[in-house]
Each structure stands twice: as structure tokens, then as C-alpha cells.
Scaffold this motif. Structure first.
Motif, mmCIF file in Angstrom:
data_model
loop_
_atom_site.group_PDB
_atom_site.id
_atom_site.type_symbol
_atom_site.label_atom_id
_atom_site.label_comp_id
_atom_site.label_asym_id
_atom_site.label_seq_id
_atom_site.Cartn_x
_atom_site.Cartn_y
_atom_site.Cartn_z
ATOM 1 N N LYS A 57 75.905 85.049 46.616
ATOM 2 C CA LYS A 57 75.806 85.892 47.485
ATOM 3 C C LYS A 57 74.517 85.612 48.724
ATOM 4 C CE LYS A 57 77.150 89.377 44.013
ATOM 5 N NZ LYS A 57 76.472 90.576 43.293
ATOM 6 N N HIS A 58 73.734 85.063 47.936
ATOM 7 C CA HIS A 58 72.287 84.715 49.155
ATOM 8 C C HIS A 58 72.211 83.333 49.394
ATOM 9 C CE1 HIS A 58 71.265 88.943 48.231
ATOM 10 N NE2 HIS A 58 71.371 88.548 47.113
ATOM 11 N N LYS A 59 73.165 82.792 50.112
ATOM 12 C CA LYS A 59 73.343 81.260 50.509
ATOM 13 C C LYS A 59 72.141 81.022 51.378
ATOM 14 C CE LYS A 59 78.455 80.737 50.053
ATOM 15 N NZ LYS A 59 78.707 82.010 49.578
ATOM 16 N N GLY A 60 71.823 81.892 52.320
ATOM 17 C CA GLY A 60 70.694 81.798 53.144
ATOM 18 C C GLY A 60 69.216 81.536 52.300
ATOM 19 N N ALA A 61 69.184 82.368 51.316
ATOM 20 C CA ALA A 61 68.045 82.211 50.436
ATOM 21 C C ALA A 61 68.050 81.055 49.643
ATOM 22 C CB ALA A 61 67.887 83.660 49.297
ATOM 23 N N PHE A 62 69.213 80.615 49.232
ATOM 24 C CA PHE A 62 69.211 79.524 48.422
ATOM 25 C C PHE A 62 68.845 78.324 49.196
ATOM 26 C CE2 PHE A 62 71.772 75.726 47.062
ATOM 27 C CZ PHE A 62 71.544 75.915 45.629
ATOM 28 N N LEU A 63 69.479 78.050 50.383
ATOM 29 C CA LEU A 63 69.059 76.855 51.302
ATOM 30 C C LEU A 63 67.574 76.947 51.834
ATOM 31 C CD1 LEU A 63 69.779 74.619 53.260
ATOM 32 C CD2 LEU A 63 70.389 76.531 55.048
ATOM 33 N N PHE A 64 67.008 78.188 51.818
ATOM 34 C CA PHE A 64 65.666 78.458 52.190
ATOM 35 C C PHE A 64 64.881 77.899 50.943
ATOM 36 C CE2 PHE A 64 61.907 80.872 51.652
ATOM 37 C CZ PHE A 64 61.137 80.498 52.825
ATOM 38 N N HIS A 65 65.159 78.300 49.815
ATOM 39 C CA HIS A 65 64.122 77.841 48.715
ATOM 40 C C HIS A 65 64.375 76.258 48.415
ATOM 41 C CE1 HIS A 65 62.376 81.497 47.486
ATOM 42 N NE2 HIS A 65 63.435 82.062 47.346
ATOM 43 N N THR A 66 65.641 75.916 48.728
ATOM 44 C CA THR A 66 65.810 74.328 48.657
ATOM 45 C C THR A 66 64.860 73.446 49.656
ATOM 46 O OG1 THR A 66 67.978 74.622 47.970
ATOM 47 C CG2 THR A 66 67.662 72.447 48.896
ATOM 48 N N LEU A 67 64.956 74.095 51.124
ATOM 49 C CA LEU A 67 64.290 73.418 52.015
ATOM 50 C C LEU A 67 62.637 73.575 51.600
ATOM 51 C CD1 LEU A 67 65.984 74.419 55.022
ATOM 52 C CD2 LEU A 67 66.111 72.273 54.183
ATOM 53 N N LEU A 68 62.181 74.801 50.926
ATOM 54 C CA LEU A 68 60.684 74.935 50.717
ATOM 55 C C LEU A 68 60.324 74.236 49.917
ATOM 56 C CD1 LEU A 68 58.264 76.529 51.225
ATOM 57 C CD2 LEU A 68 59.317 78.319 49.611
ATOM 58 N N ILE A 69 60.971 73.817 48.652
ATOM 59 C CA ILE A 69 60.801 73.067 47.754
ATOM 60 C C ILE A 69 60.319 71.638 48.163
ATOM 61 C CG2 ILE A 69 61.594 71.963 45.439
ATOM 62 C CD1 ILE A 69 63.313 74.552 45.109
ATOM 63 N N TRP A 70 61.596 71.002 48.830
ATOM 64 C CA TRP A 70 61.205 69.638 49.502
ATOM 65 C C TRP A 70 60.264 69.300 50.445
ATOM 66 C CZ3 TRP A 70 63.016 65.265 47.209
ATOM 67 C CH2 TRP A 70 63.701 65.516 46.109
ATOM 68 N N THR A 71 60.060 70.496 51.164
ATOM 69 C CA THR A 71 58.961 70.618 52.127
ATOM 70 C C THR A 71 57.577 70.427 51.533
ATOM 71 O OG1 THR A 71 60.309 71.625 53.870
ATOM 72 C CG2 THR A 71 57.712 71.643 53.948
ATOM 73 N N LEU A 72 57.527 71.261 50.457
ATOM 74 C CA LEU A 72 56.258 71.361 49.753
ATOM 75 C C LEU A 72 56.203 70.003 49.014
ATOM 76 C CD1 LEU A 72 56.462 74.809 48.422
ATOM 77 C CD2 LEU A 72 54.753 73.976 49.857
ATOM 78 N N TYR A 73 57.140 69.500 48.681
ATOM 79 C CA TYR A 73 56.873 67.846 48.136
ATOM 80 C C TYR A 73 56.430 67.152 49.122
ATOM 81 C CZ TYR A 73 59.861 69.404 43.895
ATOM 82 O OH TYR A 73 60.388 69.874 42.762
ATOM 83 N N LEU A 74 56.903 67.257 50.236
ATOM 84 C CA LEU A 74 56.407 66.219 51.382
ATOM 85 C C LEU A 74 54.990 66.601 51.695
ATOM 86 C CD1 LEU A 74 56.786 63.986 53.465
ATOM 87 C CD2 LEU A 74 57.908 65.793 54.964
ATOM 88 N N LEU A 75 54.440 68.026 51.792
ATOM 89 C CA LEU A 75 53.264 68.270 52.267
ATOM 90 C C LEU A 75 52.281 67.827 51.319
ATOM 91 C CD1 LEU A 75 53.875 71.702 53.726
ATOM 92 C CD2 LEU A 75 53.482 69.685 55.004
ATOM 93 N N SER A 76 52.685 68.060 49.807
ATOM 94 C CA SER A 76 51.699 67.586 48.797
ATOM 95 C C SER A 76 51.380 66.402 48.812
ATOM 96 C CB SER A 76 52.037 68.272 47.544
ATOM 97 O OG SER A 76 53.397 67.812 47.089
#
Length: 339
Positions: free
Chosen positions: A222-241
Motif C-alpha cells: 500500500k505504501h510503495k513510496g515509504a518502502f522505497l524511502f526506507h530502502t534508500l535510507l538504509i543504504w544511504t546510512l550504510y554509505l554514510l557510516s
């Protein structure tokens, strides 16, 4: 009994593999180089560990929220605390026995929430597929931005797999791999269809059906945008850390985001090879630093173990805390609900 023995043997194999990588990492380090490693770590920007741990913790929380989004089409609405706790406990178990953590996190969530383990397996498959796609994107980005550093190395290391003695593509090898995959798929299909009445085969079949339901749920998110957001956030945080970890050592701070990208790509492979990446992660990172012209026995080893230690620390500490709080929290919630 056989399953327990298989689990023990699997555990011993991956632990042995991890210690093999540890030995490969340290076997050639001389006393003077150990002193260099100690000096590099002593001069590190220690305050960087705080934002690194915070970003890693936030990535795990985001992963829990993304998992909840995947469960919603299946009619499951577990609490955020229980989902986050299950994720962290799963990571903790995975650090000892690869892949077992996925089963454990589904099982403990089902214990206190109205969810079915077999239906959750499909959501785990979706997560793994999505993360694999993200990892491939990271590798492609690393090749685009740092191809001059890692391109030749990857080609020399992996590019000859399907080549013959002359260096040309061996269509025989390609055909052999395709044939093996096809035979395995056909054999599995035949066994499930012909011997579906046998209890063990029936269980496997039910699991596959459950996976099918889970895979189908991605279409119903139902919330495809939220799913994409969290996927991008997860890997962005991996990169930043990871990039922040490079900044912690003064010798690697200049590598910046580009270095963080390649380190994330290579390090992720190490996390897959052994339980929690023990041995493999530091070894691969050390080898990568050699491509940047840094000494793999000193700076490379120091960086590899520093990054691995930060990731392992957050998993162990949070995994233990959530393990201790999980049962207490749910018993308390039940008491409140029964009043």
C-alpha cells in the motif's frame, strides 16, 4: 537429530571459515606493523564512533519499519517495538549461524504477534532480493566513480571464471552452469509434485507456497513510496557510516564518499561470506586499501577491524538488550490488555 547435526556442522564450517580469514589477515603482520596499527588507532578521531553507531542503529530501525510495510498486505500489523526487536535478535543470531537469524526473527515475532511464520518467509525473500539489487547498484556506482581503482582488480579476480585457457569466453562453461541450474530446478519440481504426500516434502512445499504469497505481496504494497524511502535510507546510512569510518582514521580520511562507496561494496561481500563478516570483512577491506596505495598490513587492517568492530558492537549490544526486554515488554503489554 539429523537437522541438529546439520546445523552444528554448518555453524562449525562458517566459524572455521571466519577464523581462517582472521588468520589470513594477521599472519604476515610483523611486530613493527602491529605498533603502526596501534599508533593509527590511537590517533584516530574517536568521537566519530558516536555518529557511526547512531547511523547503524537508525538503519536497523528503518529496516524494521520497512519489514512492517511488507507485512501489511498479508494482514499482519505487529508493533514497531516487536518488529525492531525481532530484527536485532535476528542479526545477533546471524552473527553466529548464517541465515538462522532470518528463521529466528520470524519465529519470535510470531510468538507474540498474530503472524504466520511461513507467510513471513516470503517477506524475507523480498528483502533479500531488494538488498541484492541495491548491492549491485552500489557495485555499479563504485565501478563508475572508482573504476580506475577497482576495475582492473575485479576483472583479474573474477573475469576469468567463464574464460578458457586462451582467455576467451568458454561457452562450454556457460552452458554447463545453465544446465546444472536447469537440472536442479526440474528435479526440485518433480520431487515436490511426485512426493508431496511425504511429510518432509509437504512441509517444503508449504514453505514454497508461503514464499509465493509473500512475493505476491510486493505487488500489493500500500505504501510503495515509504518502502522505497526506507530502502534508500538504509543504504544511504550504510554509505554514510562507512564514509565516517574512513574519516575516523587520519590516513584514510581523504578517500571521502568515493572511498566509502567502494568500501561498502567490498565489505558487504565479506559480511555475506562468514558469520557477521568475521575475518572476511577486515581482510577484504585491507586488500581494497592496498589498491588505494595504502599498506594493507597496517592501515588496511586497522580500518577493516575498526569498521567491522563498530557494526558488530551495535548488533551484539542491541541484540542482547532486545533479547532481555522482548519477553518482559510483551508480558507487560498482555497484563495491560487483560485489565
Amino acid at each position: 537429530m539429523k537437522r541438529s547435526l546439520l546445523t552444528i556442522l554448518q555453524y562449525l564450517f562458517f566459524v572455521a571459515l571466519g577464523f581462517l580469514f582472521v588468520w589470513l589477515t594477521v599472519k604476515d603482520i610483523k611486530q613493527a606493523e602491529w605498533e603502526h596499527i596501534k599508533g593509527s588507532l590511537a590517533n584516530a578521531r574517536r568521537w566519530v564512533i558516536v555518529p557511526v553507531l547512531a547511523m547503524l542503529l537508525l538503519s536497523h530501525y528503518s529496516r524494521a519499519l520497512r519489514w512492517k510495510i511488507l507485512m501489511e498486505p498479508l494482514g499482519f500489523k505487529p508493533s514497531t517495538f516487536n518488529t525492531w526487536a525481532a530484527v536485532m535478535i535476528g542479526y545477533l543470531v546471524n552473527a553466529g549461524v548464517p541465515r538462522l537469524g532470518e528463521v529466528v526473527k520470524c519465529s519470535i515475532l510470531a510468538k507474540y504477534e498474530k503472524v504466520r511464520v511461513d507467510r513471513l518467509v516470503g517477506t524475507i525473500v523480498i528483502e533479500r532480493v531488494v538488498d541484492l539489487v541495491c548491492l549491485i547498484i552500489v557495485f555499479i556506482a563504485a565501478l563508475l566513480f572508482q573504476g580506475h581503482v577497482i576495475g582492473d582488480y575485479i576483472a583479474d579476480s573474477f573475469g576469468n571464471f567463464f574464460n578458457d585457457e586462451t582467455g576467451h569466453t568458454s561457452y562450454r562453461k556457460v552452458l554447463l552452469v545453465i544446465s546444472i541450474i536447469t537440472v536442479i530446478a526440474l528435479a526440485l519440481y518433480f520431487l515436490l509434485k511426485r512426493y508431496g504426500h511425504i511429510d518432509v516434502v509437504a512441509r517444503i512445499r508449504n514453505v514454497i507456497i508461503g514464499i509465493g504469497h509473500g512475493l505476491n505481496s510486493i505487488r500489493l504494497i500500500k505504501h510503495k513510496g515509504a518502502f522505497l524511502f526506507h530502502t534508500l535510507l538504509i543504504w544511504t546510512l550504510y554509505l554514510l557510516s562507512t564514509t565516517a569510518g574512513l574519516f575516523a582514521l587520519r590516513e584514510t580520511a581523504y578517500l571521502g564518499f568515493a572511498g566509502g562507496l567502494t568500501t561498502l561494496a567490498v565489505g558487504s561481500v565479506g559480511m555475506i561470506l562468514t558469520p557477521g563478516g568475521i575475518g572476511a570483512y577486515p581482510l577484504l577491506v585491507a586488500k581494497l586499501m592496498e589498491l588505494y596505495g595504502l599498506d594493507p598490513h597496517t592501515i588496511g587492517t586497522a580500518l577493516g577491524w575498526l569498521l567491522w568492530s563498530a557494526q558488530t558492537l551495535i548488533i551484539i549490544v542491541c541484540g542482547v538488550i532486545f533479547s532481555a526486554l522482548f519477553s518482559y515488554h510483551n508480558k507487560k503489554q498482555r497484563k495491560i490488555e487483560t485489565r
